[in-house]
Design a protein around this motif. Structure first.
Motif: not given
Length: 89
Positions: A51-63, A68-72
């Protein structure tokens, strides 16, 4: 999309539950170099790091996509403003 979440989520929840029930035995973790250890059920020793690894991966992907999201969003606001001024002319 909601149906897809149920199709994936429900079997995954069943698998995690079956895994937890099947692996209830206690495991002793010695926290070297500390003088004490922790007794945990085996399923927690597997599922918590997962769970910690999945959360860290999600946060890395999101950040990583944040720029790109801010620019869009900025470009979308500029487009809306340009369309508004175009419609007023």
């Amino acid at each position: 999309m909601r149906l897809f979440a149920w199709i994936i989520g429900l079997p995954l929840a069943v698998l995690v539950t079956v895994f937890a029930v099947a692996n209830r035995a206690e495991i002793r973790f010695d926290l070297w170099p500390l003088p004490f250890g922790v007794d945990l059920p085996a399923y927690l020793a597997v599922l918590v790091p997962l769970g910690l690894g999945l959360t860290a991966g999600f946060l890395l992907g999101w950040t990583s996509g944040l720029k790109a999201r801010l620019r869009a969003g900025s470009l979308q606001r500029k487009l809306a403003a340009a369309e508004k001024t175009q419609s007023q002319v």
